[in-house]
Design a protein around this motif. Structure first.
Motif, PDB file in Angstrom:
ATOM      1  N   TYR A 133       1.362  -1.173  -0.299  1.00 23.54           N
ATOM      2  CA  TYR A 133      -0.080   0.056  -0.310  1.00 23.54           C
ATOM      3  C   TYR A 133       1.114   1.310  -0.161  1.00 23.54           C
ATOM      4  N   CYS A 134       0.356   2.277  -1.080  1.00 24.36           N
ATOM      5  CA  CYS A 134       0.937   3.863  -0.309  1.00 24.36           C
ATOM      6  C   CYS A 134       0.981   4.229   1.095  1.00 24.36           C
ATOM      7  N   PRO A 135       1.217   4.369   1.259  1.00 25.11           N
ATOM      8  CA  PRO A 135       1.820   5.457   2.902  1.00 25.11           C
ATOM      9  C   PRO A 135       0.847   6.501   2.815  1.00 25.11           C
ATOM     10  N   ALA A 136       1.278   6.734   1.767  1.00 29.11           N
ATOM     11  CA  ALA A 136       0.382   8.533   0.954  1.00 29.11           C
ATOM     12  C   ALA A 136      -0.941   8.710   0.797  1.00 29.11           C
ATOM     13  N   CYS A 137      -1.093   8.280  -0.077  1.00 25.88           N
ATOM     14  CA  CYS A 137      -2.551   8.209  -0.743  1.00 25.88           C
ATOM     15  C   CYS A 137      -2.958   6.844  -0.322  1.00 25.88           C
ATOM     16  N   HIS A 138      -2.279   5.746   0.176  1.00 23.09           N
ATOM     17  CA  HIS A 138      -3.084   4.768   0.763  1.00 23.09           C
ATOM     18  C   HIS A 138      -3.768   3.355  -0.269  1.00 23.09           C
ATOM     19  N   LYS A 139      -3.589   4.559  -2.111  1.00 21.32           N
ATOM     20  CA  LYS A 139      -4.090   2.759  -2.842  1.00 21.32           C
ATOM     21  C   LYS A 139      -3.241   1.921  -2.147  1.00 21.32           C
ATOM     22  N   ARG A 140      -3.628   0.510  -2.805  1.00 21.56           N
ATOM     23  CA  ARG A 140      -3.593  -0.671  -2.186  1.00 21.56           C
ATOM     24  C   ARG A 140      -3.241  -1.282  -3.391  1.00 21.56           C
ATOM     25  N   TYR A 141      -2.364  -2.035  -3.350  1.00 22.69           N
ATOM     26  CA  TYR A 141      -1.553  -3.404  -4.590  1.00 22.69           C
ATOM     27  C   TYR A 141      -1.405  -4.070  -4.501  1.00 22.69           C
TER      28      TYR A 141
END
Ligand SMILES: [Zn+2]
Length: 168
Positions: free
Chosen positions: A132-140
């Motif tokens: 996950y992106c700690p900045a924009c919270h998008k998950r992968y």
């Protein structure tokens, strides 16, 4: 034995079993003062054997790592440790991986290889990871190819997405 074992202070002379490690661990160990001295002494005395695992087993270990979503987090040393364990198991040994690394433990578990933890009790759950992106919270997905967020470019982190209780 993986790097974490030696760094945590594992002494090969403390147990009587045959002990193996891999070239990539040796490389990671060099320069780590006390741990390196212990490591080198054990190798020189034949107490610890450094083996390069065969490629056919490497491919199998990689496939297992991908299956549990941990492939992205395994270093070359981790992968060699897992591969050597698989190779030894195939050759009729009963290998036990000594590691504090959860990704190695996850993959070992997937391959039906025993492991022992030094500083912790090891996993009682099979972890599934997401990135996950700690900045924009998008998950992968765990096996997402890029290390950076495709939206904002921040370096991705990982966390367990769910836990599965092991059968045994
Ligand atoms: Zn982002």
């Amino acid at each position: 034995m993986d790097t974490s074992a030696f760094v945590a202070g594992f002494d090969p002379f403390s147990i009587s079993e045959e002990q193996y490690t891999v070239p990539a661990v040796k490389k990671e160990m060099s320069g780590r003062s006390m741990a390196w001295v212990r490591f080198k002494t054990a190798v020189e005395n034949g107490k610890l054997k450094v083996r390069f695992p065969k490629k056919i087993f490497m491919d199998k270990a990689k496939a297992s790592a991908t299956l549990v979503g941990d492939s992205f987090f395994l270093s070359e040393a981790d992968l060699q440790v897992l591969t050597l364990a698989l190779q030894l198991k195939t050759q009729g040994y009963s290998p036990l991986i000594v590691t504090d690394d959860y990704s190695i433990q996850n993959v070992a578990n997937q391959m039906g290889i025993e492991f022992a933890s030094l500083a912790t009790f090891g996993i009682r759950f099979r972890l599934h990871w997401i990135r996950y992106c700690p900045a924009c919270h998008k998950r992968y997905p765990a096996n997402h190819k890029s290390k950076r967020c495709e939206v904002c470019g921040t370096e991705l982190k990982r966390k367990p997405s769910r836990k599965k209780i092991l059968e045994r």
